[in-house]
Design a protein around this motif. Sequence first.
Motif, PDB file in Angstrom:
ATOM      1  N   LYS A  70       0.835  -1.204   0.000  1.00 50.15           N
ATOM      2  CA  LYS A  70       0.000   0.000   0.000  1.00 50.15           C
ATOM      3  C   LYS A  70       0.870   1.255   0.000  1.00 50.15           C
ATOM      4  O   LYS A  70       0.608   2.207  -0.739  1.00 50.15           O
ATOM      5  CB  LYS A  70      -0.940  -0.012   1.205  1.00 50.15           C
ATOM      6  CG  LYS A  70      -2.070  -1.011   1.089  1.00 50.15           C
ATOM      7  CD  LYS A  70      -2.869  -1.074   2.381  1.00 50.15           C
ATOM      8  CE  LYS A  70      -4.007  -2.063   2.292  1.00 50.15           C
ATOM      9  NZ  LYS A  70      -3.583  -3.451   2.222  1.00 50.15           N
ATOM     10  N   VAL A 127      -3.466  -0.188  -5.558  1.00 53.58           N
ATOM     11  CA  VAL A 127      -4.109   1.122  -5.721  1.00 53.58           C
ATOM     12  C   VAL A 127      -5.444   0.958  -6.453  1.00 53.58           C
ATOM     13  O   VAL A 127      -6.456   1.536  -6.047  1.00 53.58           O
ATOM     14  CB  VAL A 127      -3.179   2.100  -6.469  1.00 53.58           C
ATOM     15  CG1 VAL A 127      -3.916   3.372  -6.846  1.00 53.58           C
ATOM     16  CG2 VAL A 127      -1.954   2.418  -5.624  1.00 53.58           C
ATOM     17  N   LYS A 128      -5.452   0.156  -7.505  1.00 52.76           N
ATOM     18  CA  LYS A 128      -6.683  -0.075  -8.273  1.00 52.76           C
ATOM     19  C   LYS A 128      -7.755  -0.721  -7.402  1.00 52.76           C
ATOM     20  O   LYS A 128      -8.923  -0.321  -7.425  1.00 52.76           O
ATOM     21  CB  LYS A 128      -6.378  -0.961  -9.488  1.00 52.76           C
ATOM     22  CG  LYS A 128      -7.584  -1.238 -10.355  1.00 52.76           C
ATOM     23  CD  LYS A 128      -7.231  -2.129 -11.531  1.00 52.76           C
ATOM     24  CE  LYS A 128      -8.482  -2.463 -12.321  1.00 52.76           C
ATOM     25  NZ  LYS A 128      -8.228  -3.459 -13.343  1.00 52.76           N
ATOM     26  N   ASP A 170      -9.067   1.802  -4.868  1.00 50.38           N
ATOM     27  CA  ASP A 170      -9.932   2.770  -5.554  1.00 50.38           C
ATOM     28  C   ASP A 170     -11.287   2.150  -5.883  1.00 50.38           C
ATOM     29  O   ASP A 170     -12.323   2.813  -5.777  1.00 50.38           O
ATOM     30  CB  ASP A 170      -9.259   3.288  -6.830  1.00 50.38           C
ATOM     31  CG  ASP A 170      -8.129   4.261  -6.547  1.00 50.38           C
ATOM     32  OD1 ASP A 170      -8.108   4.855  -5.442  1.00 50.38           O
ATOM     33  OD2 ASP A 170      -7.261   4.433  -7.431  1.00 50.38           O
ATOM     34  N   THR A 171     -11.276   0.877  -6.264  1.00 48.47           N
ATOM     35  CA  THR A 171     -12.517   0.177  -6.605  1.00 48.47           C
ATOM     36  C   THR A 171     -13.479   0.137  -5.422  1.00 48.47           C
ATOM     37  O   THR A 171     -14.683   0.302  -5.594  1.00 48.47           O
ATOM     38  CB  THR A 171     -12.214  -1.264  -7.077  1.00 48.47           C
ATOM     39  OG1 THR A 171     -11.383  -1.206  -8.226  1.00 48.47           O
ATOM     40  CG2 THR A 171     -13.485  -2.026  -7.410  1.00 48.47           C
ATOM     41  N   GLY A 221     -13.404   2.245  -2.929  1.00 49.27           N
ATOM     42  CA  GLY A 221     -13.667   3.597  -2.457  1.00 49.27           C
ATOM     43  C   GLY A 221     -12.807   4.090  -1.308  1.00 49.27           C
ATOM     44  O   GLY A 221     -13.155   5.072  -0.654  1.00 49.27           O
ATOM     45  N   GLY A 242      -9.264   4.516  -1.726  1.00 45.29           N
ATOM     46  CA  GLY A 242      -7.955   4.814  -2.302  1.00 45.29           C
ATOM     47  C   GLY A 242      -7.270   6.003  -1.655  1.00 45.29           C
ATOM     48  O   GLY A 242      -6.053   6.026  -1.504  1.00 45.29           O
ATOM     49  N   GLN A 243      -8.049   6.990  -1.232  1.00 48.95           N
ATOM     50  CA  GLN A 243      -7.454   8.188  -0.629  1.00 48.95           C
ATOM     51  C   GLN A 243      -6.863   7.896   0.749  1.00 48.95           C
ATOM     52  O   GLN A 243      -6.099   8.700   1.270  1.00 48.95           O
ATOM     53  CB  GLN A 243      -8.473   9.343  -0.544  1.00 48.95           C
ATOM     54  CG  GLN A 243      -9.618   9.118   0.411  1.00 48.95           C
ATOM     55  CD  GLN A 243     -10.837   8.440  -0.217  1.00 48.95           C
ATOM     56  OE1 GLN A 243     -10.715   7.716  -1.209  1.00 48.95           O
ATOM     57  NE2 GLN A 243     -12.000   8.685   0.354  1.00 48.95           N
ATOM     58  N   ARG A 252      -5.006   5.163   1.368  1.00 46.49           N
ATOM     59  CA  ARG A 252      -4.000   4.135   1.118  1.00 46.49           C
ATOM     60  C   ARG A 252      -2.810   4.229   2.071  1.00 46.49           C
ATOM     61  O   ARG A 252      -2.402   3.234   2.663  1.00 46.49           O
ATOM     62  CB  ARG A 252      -3.529   4.227  -0.336  1.00 46.49           C
ATOM     63  CG  ARG A 252      -2.447   3.257  -0.702  1.00 46.49           C
ATOM     64  CD  ARG A 252      -2.068   3.382  -2.177  1.00 46.49           C
ATOM     65  NE  ARG A 252      -1.646   4.707  -2.578  1.00 46.49           N
ATOM     66  CZ  ARG A 252      -0.398   5.166  -2.447  1.00 46.49           C
ATOM     67  NH1 ARG A 252       0.547   4.397  -1.962  1.00 46.49           N
ATOM     68  NH2 ARG A 252      -0.088   6.379  -2.836  1.00 46.49           N
TER      69      ARG A 252
END
Length: 121
Positions: free
Chosen positions: A26, A34-35, A38-39, A41, A43-44, A46
């Motif tokens: 991470k 990361v993907k 993000d999927t 929700g 990701g911010q 991480r």
Amino acid sequence: MKIKKIITNTVTVLAVGMAAVSGVMKLSGNPDVVKMLDTVGVGQYRMLLGIAEIAFAALFAFPKTMKIGFILLTAYFAGAMATEVSHHMMINALTPLVLIWIAAFLRNRYIFLPAHDQDNL
């Protein structure tokens, strides 16, 4: 007795290693991680998740802080598993969670017993 110690240490290293490597992935910004984050929700978050995962693994690794590390890692991976299930993803969090529980049991089986039952053993 020596075999039990070897098994306990091996399972503990695997559990701590899986959690720590996941945290490092991470922090390093691995594209697949990361993907996935993000999927679902998050990701911010991480970097925060990576730091938390490494810190929880470190707490679990040391005998004096194993119990709090166990609780935090269990909560972390249970949340990850719930997120994966709710997004119809492969349940990747199950393996480290199972290893953490096995390692905790091997290191201190009393962690799973109510306080009053520990006096009777």
